[in-house]
Design a protein around this motif. Structure first.
Motif, PDB file in Angstrom:
ATOM      1  N   VAL A  66      76.226   8.305  38.672  1.00 53.82           N
ATOM      2  CA  VAL A  66      77.514   8.729  38.129  1.00 53.82           C
ATOM      3  C   VAL A  66      77.622  10.233  38.344  1.00 53.82           C
ATOM      4  O   VAL A  66      76.755  10.984  37.901  1.00 53.82           O
ATOM      5  CB  VAL A  66      77.645   8.400  36.624  1.00 53.82           C
ATOM      6  CG1 VAL A  66      78.979   8.885  36.075  1.00 53.82           C
ATOM      7  CG2 VAL A  66      77.465   6.911  36.379  1.00 53.82           C
ATOM      8  N   SER A  67      78.672  10.644  39.035  1.00 58.15           N
ATOM      9  CA  SER A  67      78.916  12.071  39.253  1.00 58.15           C
ATOM     10  C   SER A  67      80.081  12.524  38.395  1.00 58.15           C
ATOM     11  O   SER A  67      81.088  11.824  38.292  1.00 58.15           O
ATOM     12  CB  SER A  67      79.231  12.348  40.727  1.00 58.15           C
ATOM     13  OG  SER A  67      78.095  12.088  41.523  1.00 58.15           O
ATOM     14  N   PRO A  95      75.657   1.985  33.253  1.00 54.48           N
ATOM     15  CA  PRO A  95      77.104   2.223  33.178  1.00 54.48           C
ATOM     16  C   PRO A  95      77.656   2.326  31.747  1.00 54.48           C
ATOM     17  O   PRO A  95      78.573   3.093  31.502  1.00 54.48           O
ATOM     18  CB  PRO A  95      77.712   1.021  33.898  1.00 54.48           C
ATOM     19  CG  PRO A  95      76.634   0.537  34.804  1.00 54.48           C
ATOM     20  CD  PRO A  95      75.345   0.828  34.096  1.00 54.48           C
ATOM     21  N   MET A  96      77.070   1.584  30.811  1.00 51.22           N
ATOM     22  CA  MET A  96      77.574   1.603  29.441  1.00 51.22           C
ATOM     23  C   MET A  96      76.833   2.591  28.538  1.00 51.22           C
ATOM     24  O   MET A  96      77.101   2.648  27.343  1.00 51.22           O
ATOM     25  CB  MET A  96      77.532   0.199  28.833  1.00 51.22           C
ATOM     26  CG  MET A  96      78.512  -0.761  29.495  1.00 51.22           C
ATOM     27  SD  MET A  96      80.220  -0.194  29.430  1.00 51.22           S
ATOM     28  CE  MET A  96      80.547  -0.305  27.684  1.00 51.22           C
ATOM     29  N   GLU A  97      75.919   3.377  29.116  1.00 51.59           N
ATOM     30  CA  GLU A  97      75.268   4.417  28.328  1.00 51.59           C
ATOM     31  C   GLU A  97      76.344   5.361  27.807  1.00 51.59           C
ATOM     32  O   GLU A  97      77.287   5.699  28.520  1.00 51.59           O
ATOM     33  CB  GLU A  97      74.287   5.190  29.211  1.00 51.59           C
ATOM     34  CG  GLU A  97      73.577   6.324  28.492  1.00 51.59           C
ATOM     35  CD  GLU A  97      72.560   7.004  29.391  1.00 51.59           C
ATOM     36  OE1 GLU A  97      71.571   6.355  29.767  1.00 51.59           O
ATOM     37  OE2 GLU A  97      72.775   8.189  29.718  1.00 51.59           O
ATOM     38  N   ARG A  98      76.208   5.772  26.577  1.00 42.48           N
ATOM     39  CA  ARG A  98      77.210   6.656  26.002  1.00 42.48           C
ATOM     40  C   ARG A  98      77.170   8.024  26.674  1.00 42.48           C
ATOM     41  O   ARG A  98      76.093   8.549  26.983  1.00 42.48           O
ATOM     42  CB  ARG A  98      76.978   6.828  24.498  1.00 42.48           C
ATOM     43  CG  ARG A  98      77.014   5.534  23.731  1.00 42.48           C
ATOM     44  CD  ARG A  98      76.715   5.688  22.277  1.00 42.48           C
ATOM     45  NE  ARG A  98      75.548   6.531  22.025  1.00 42.48           N
ATOM     46  CZ  ARG A  98      75.210   6.978  20.821  1.00 42.48           C
ATOM     47  NH1 ARG A  98      75.938   6.687  19.777  1.00 42.48           N
ATOM     48  NH2 ARG A  98      74.139   7.714  20.667  1.00 42.48           N
ATOM     49  N   LEU A  99      78.339   8.608  26.883  1.00 43.77           N
ATOM     50  CA  LEU A  99      78.430   9.959  27.437  1.00 43.77           C
ATOM     51  C   LEU A  99      77.603  10.916  26.582  1.00 43.77           C
ATOM     52  O   LEU A  99      76.924  11.803  27.103  1.00 43.77           O
ATOM     53  CB  LEU A  99      79.887  10.410  27.524  1.00 43.77           C
ATOM     54  CG  LEU A  99      80.136  11.826  28.021  1.00 43.77           C
ATOM     55  CD1 LEU A  99      79.558  12.040  29.422  1.00 43.77           C
ATOM     56  CD2 LEU A  99      81.625  12.135  28.000  1.00 43.77           C
ATOM     57  N   LEU A 100      77.625  10.748  25.277  1.00 43.20           N
ATOM     58  CA  LEU A 100      76.838  11.584  24.367  1.00 43.20           C
ATOM     59  C   LEU A 100      75.359  11.576  24.757  1.00 43.20           C
ATOM     60  O   LEU A 100      74.726  12.630  24.845  1.00 43.20           O
ATOM     61  CB  LEU A 100      77.008  11.118  22.918  1.00 43.20           C
ATOM     62  CG  LEU A 100      76.126  11.804  21.876  1.00 43.20           C
ATOM     63  CD1 LEU A 100      76.446  13.285  21.791  1.00 43.20           C
ATOM     64  CD2 LEU A 100      76.295  11.132  20.524  1.00 43.20           C
ATOM     65  N   ASP A 101      74.804  10.397  24.992  1.00 42.71           N
ATOM     66  CA  ASP A 101      73.389  10.285  25.350  1.00 42.71           C
ATOM     67  C   ASP A 101      73.108  10.909  26.714  1.00 42.71           C
ATOM     68  O   ASP A 101      72.073  11.555  26.910  1.00 42.71           O
ATOM     69  CB  ASP A 101      72.946   8.825  25.331  1.00 42.71           C
ATOM     70  CG  ASP A 101      73.043   8.225  23.941  1.00 42.71           C
ATOM     71  OD1 ASP A 101      72.735   8.936  22.964  1.00 42.71           O
ATOM     72  OD2 ASP A 101      73.435   7.048  23.829  1.00 42.71           O
ATOM     73  N   VAL A 118      82.499   6.935  24.611  1.00 38.33           N
ATOM     74  CA  VAL A 118      82.845   6.916  26.036  1.00 38.33           C
ATOM     75  C   VAL A 118      81.643   6.455  26.855  1.00 38.33           C
ATOM     76  O   VAL A 118      80.616   7.142  26.874  1.00 38.33           O
ATOM     77  CB  VAL A 118      83.299   8.313  26.504  1.00 38.33           C
ATOM     78  CG1 VAL A 118      83.593   8.316  27.995  1.00 38.33           C
ATOM     79  CG2 VAL A 118      84.505   8.782  25.712  1.00 38.33           C
ATOM     80  N   PRO A 119      81.761   5.320  27.551  1.00 34.32           N
ATOM     81  CA  PRO A 119      80.683   4.934  28.470  1.00 34.32           C
ATOM     82  C   PRO A 119      80.623   5.954  29.604  1.00 34.32           C
ATOM     83  O   PRO A 119      81.660   6.418  30.091  1.00 34.32           O
ATOM     84  CB  PRO A 119      81.114   3.568  29.002  1.00 34.32           C
ATOM     85  CG  PRO A 119      82.204   3.108  28.095  1.00 34.32           C
ATOM     86  CD  PRO A 119      82.828   4.329  27.505  1.00 34.32           C
TER      87      PRO A 119
END
Length: 180
Positions: A18-19, A33-39, A76-77
């Motif tokens: 993911v860029s 893909p479903m990892e949280r943007l926060l993480d 957000v994923p």
């Protein structure tokens, strides 16, 4: 040894590249893909300014700007953030214009300065989200009323200040920015 899955880390999906642009720098991460943007921001990119308060999008501690929109990064994923421009609290401070017109390189900006001066920053959990929500407001409305400040920050919870110092900090930053 197996990797421990982070909350919302992908539900069995394979990691993908993911860029995205984070604080003005193009970054590519390999994540579910479903990892949280926060993480992704905290664990993969080392940007720990966004905090996890509730993990449910209720407190605003994890707020970031994504393509100029204030979002709760815990909701957000990371795949949804692909090819977006994300600004975190760390990026807000980088190379910002001070009230007197000077350029600050990686130092706190005038809004952050107002939070410190007015006592709007206390334990630090809500502060990054409050400052980003305030920056978002001041970008859209450079001279907000106290009621407009309250409305703009209504998605952010604070357990320390009672909010008045935060509202005063935003009003202070707006006044300082208006001074020629």
């Amino acid at each position: 040894m197996t990797d421990r899955k982070a909350p919302g880390s992908g539900h069995g999906q394979s990691p993908t590249e993911v860029s995205l642009t984070v604080n003005g720098e193009r970054r590519t991460v390999r994540a579910h893909p479903m990892e949280r943007l926060l993480d992704t921001l905290r664990r993969r990119l080392g940007l720990t300014g966004a905090k996890e308060g509730c993990g449910e999008g209720e407190c605003g501690s994890c707020s970031v700007l994504m393509d100029g929109v204030l979002v709760n990064s815990c909701l957000v994923p990371v795949l949804q953030a692909r090819n977006t421009n994300v600004v975190t609290i760390e990026g807000l401070a980088a190379d910002s214009k001070m009230a007197d017109g000077r350029i600050s390189h990686g130092k706190i900006n005038d809004l952050q300065e107002s939070f410190l001066r007015c006592g709007g920053a206390q334990c630090g959990i809500c502060t990054p989200g409050m400052i980003l929500a305030s920056a978002h407001l001041l970008q859209k409305n450079p001279q907000p009323t106290i009621d407009e400040i309250r409305e703009a920050l209504s998605g952010n919870l604070c357990r320390c200040t009672g909010y008045m110092q935060i509202f005063e900090a935003v009003a202070d930053a707006a006044r300082r920015r208006a001074v020629p």
